[in-house]
Every structure is written in C-alpha cells, then in structure tokens.
Motif scaffolding. Sequence first.
Motif, PDB file in Angstrom:
ATOM      1  N   GLN A 168     -23.001  -9.465  12.441  1.00  0.00           N
ATOM      2  CA  GLN A 168     -22.197 -10.539  11.853  1.00  0.00           C
ATOM      3  C   GLN A 168     -23.033 -11.807  11.671  1.00  0.00           C
ATOM      4  OE1 GLN A 168     -18.676 -11.187  14.179  1.00  0.00           O
ATOM      5  NE2 GLN A 168     -17.922  -9.094  13.934  1.00  0.00           N
ATOM      6  N   PHE A 169     -23.812 -12.146  12.670  1.00  0.00           N
ATOM      7  CA  PHE A 169     -24.649 -13.346  12.592  1.00  0.00           C
ATOM      8  C   PHE A 169     -25.790 -13.148  11.591  1.00  0.00           C
ATOM      9  CE2 PHE A 169     -22.659 -13.515  16.777  1.00  0.00           C
ATOM     10  CZ  PHE A 169     -22.182 -14.819  16.817  1.00  0.00           C
ATOM     11  N   LYS A 171     -25.776 -11.218   8.892  1.00  0.00           N
ATOM     12  CA  LYS A 171     -25.242 -11.294   7.530  1.00  0.00           C
ATOM     13  C   LYS A 171     -24.939 -12.738   7.138  1.00  0.00           C
ATOM     14  CE  LYS A 171     -23.224  -6.647   7.554  1.00  0.00           C
ATOM     15  NZ  LYS A 171     -21.967  -5.854   7.532  1.00  0.00           N
ATOM     16  N   ALA A 172     -24.376 -13.508   8.096  1.00  0.00           N
ATOM     17  CA  ALA A 172     -24.078 -14.905   7.797  1.00  0.00           C
ATOM     18  C   ALA A 172     -25.347 -15.700   7.540  1.00  0.00           C
ATOM     19  CB  ALA A 172     -23.292 -15.517   8.956  1.00  0.00           C
ATOM     20  N   GLN A 181     -22.577 -23.488  11.245  1.00  0.00           N
ATOM     21  CA  GLN A 181     -21.678 -22.597  10.513  1.00  0.00           C
ATOM     22  C   GLN A 181     -21.501 -21.267  11.236  1.00  0.00           C
ATOM     23  OE1 GLN A 181     -23.894 -22.832   6.835  1.00  0.00           O
ATOM     24  NE2 GLN A 181     -22.270 -24.061   5.848  1.00  0.00           N
ATOM     25  N   LEU A 182     -22.541 -20.802  11.893  1.00  0.00           N
ATOM     26  CA  LEU A 182     -22.404 -19.576  12.685  1.00  0.00           C
ATOM     27  C   LEU A 182     -21.374 -19.759  13.794  1.00  0.00           C
ATOM     28  CD1 LEU A 182     -26.121 -18.426  13.084  1.00  0.00           C
ATOM     29  CD2 LEU A 182     -24.353 -17.357  11.670  1.00  0.00           C
ATOM     30  N   ARG A 185     -17.731 -20.722  11.736  1.00  0.00           N
ATOM     31  CA  ARG A 185     -17.188 -19.748  10.780  1.00  0.00           C
ATOM     32  C   ARG A 185     -17.214 -18.313  11.285  1.00  0.00           C
ATOM     33  NH1 ARG A 185     -17.130 -21.924   5.614  1.00  0.00           N
ATOM     34  NH2 ARG A 185     -15.912 -20.061   5.107  1.00  0.00           N
ATOM     35  N   VAL A 186     -18.138 -18.002  12.180  1.00  0.00           N
ATOM     36  CA  VAL A 186     -18.266 -16.616  12.654  1.00  0.00           C
ATOM     37  C   VAL A 186     -17.698 -16.453  14.060  1.00  0.00           C
ATOM     38  CG1 VAL A 186     -19.864 -14.721  13.162  1.00  0.00           C
ATOM     39  CG2 VAL A 186     -20.301 -16.230  11.208  1.00  0.00           C
ATOM     40  N   ALA A 187     -18.175 -17.271  14.998  1.00  0.00           N
ATOM     41  CA  ALA A 187     -17.803 -17.074  16.401  1.00  0.00           C
ATOM     42  C   ALA A 187     -16.423 -17.642  16.733  1.00  0.00           C
ATOM     43  CB  ALA A 187     -18.861 -17.703  17.302  1.00  0.00           C
ATOM     44  N   GLN A 190     -13.036 -15.632  16.132  1.00  0.00           N
ATOM     45  CA  GLN A 190     -12.890 -14.487  17.027  1.00  0.00           C
ATOM     46  C   GLN A 190     -12.727 -14.922  18.479  1.00  0.00           C
ATOM     47  OE1 GLN A 190     -15.586 -11.015  15.769  1.00  0.00           O
ATOM     48  NE2 GLN A 190     -16.661 -12.764  14.857  1.00  0.00           N
TER      49      GLN A 190
END
Length: 272
Positions: A168-169, A171-172, A181-182, A185-187, A190
């Motif tokens: 996931q990280f 790809k981001a 943003q990681l 927007r990613v962590a 969730q």
Amino acid sequence: MTRLIDIRPGRGGRFLLGALPILALLFVYLLASEARHADNPADKVLPTFAAMAQAIHAFTTDRDPASDRVVIVADTIASLYRLGVGLAIATGTALILGLLLGVVPLARALLGPVVAVIAVIPPVAVLPILFIVLGLDEASKIALIAIGITPFMTRDLTSFVVSLPAEQFAKAQTLGANSWQLAIRVALPQLMPRLIAALRLSMGPAWVFLIAAEAVASDVGLGYRIFLVRRYFAMDIILPYVAWISLLAISSDALLLFASRRGFPWAHGAGR
C-alpha cells in the motif's frame, strides 16, 4: 449432531444468556444479605436491598454543599470531566505518535524505546510526583489518566500501522505521495477503527487511575465519595456507587462500539 461451537444465539438469546449470571449473582447476594441480617440486624458488610435503596434516595436528593448540586450528579460530572479530558489528551497524543512512529522508521527508532520505557512504569507510582509538580487540582488527576494509557495506545497503534501491507505504501509512493500523505491518506483511514478499539480497552485502566487520584486528593467525584464513606463501613453507599461506575463504563463502551460499527462497518465482520 450439532456441535457446541456451531450454536450461535440470536440477539435476544445473547441478552438472555448474559442476564442469567447477573440475576444469579443478585439472587445469591439477596440470600446472603438476608441470612447475615437475620443473625445480626446491624451488619454493614452485606447491606440489604432496602438499605441500599434508602442510601440511593439520599445521595440522589441531598445536595453537595460545595456545588449545590445533587450529590450523585456533582460526583458524576466531576469524574466524567476528568475522565473525558484525560482520554481526549491520551487519544490525540497516541494517534499522532502512532502515525509518526508507524510510518517513519527513523522516528520509531528514536522515540520507540522512550515510549516502551514509559509504558512499563506503574502510573499510580508517579501520582505523588504529579501532585508535587501539578498540585492537587484537576491537572494532576487528568495527567495521571493521560500518562497511564497513552503509552499503551501508542504502542498498539504503532504496531498496527507497521503491520499494514507494505504494498500500500509502495503504490502510494509510486503515485507521488510524500510521508505526510502516506500517514493521512493511507494509514489514518485504516487506523481509526483500531484507535476506537484501543480506547475501549483503555477505559478500564482509565477508570482505575481516576478512582485512585480522586481517592488521594479530591473533594468531589465518584472515587472521592467511595473512599470518604469507607471509614464508616457504609457498604450501602459503596455498592450502589460501584454499580453506577460500572453502568457508566458499560455505556461508554457500548457507545464507542456503536460509533465504530456505524463509522467503519468494513472493520467489523458479519456476525460479530
């Protein structure tokens, strides 16, 4: 043949099964208290339900001289204020640190050991230090709650973020995401259900720290009232207060679970 593990009661069945042990305990207490009062009418160890009803009527009608509020209302407002502020500070701090330590390995290497060391220090042991540094007012009680649960929540959230799939990280980052943003927007999306779960698990210790702080230095609060009347062996007041604290804790846990299921249904599997 139906296996025990395959029996899944419905909502009504779960409610009934959960109520049975409580009703059984109340029935056993009723028998024990009546037996003790038959031998000794002045017994204070196991007050009868009638005696507790009289005590409940007293602290739900009498007024606290300091605040001019009903005693139970004044105690509840004071305790919930301290608990709420302490939990808010701990939750916000743990969320920021959990994201930082989970996403940035350098921060994890720098701050992880400090958090681990603080986590193993018994919070109640630092209560005298808090009283000396912050005084006997609200700040020391709120700080004890925050200090007591923040390290646990931080370690739990950090571990969760670290365990997220590395793909996931990657790809981001391929799409041009920076560290900020990681995290956001990613962590973070969730992490939110896990944050609520960690908060639910921290509610029990938070109540312990609150009661401990109020017992040592306070003039209002649920813990203060319990330790005030214990010198008179007033179990008819202590037991209803303990039951009220339990009800507040159960209600807050149910509210957090409801918020998690409504806000993040994807984090709750079917049938849970």
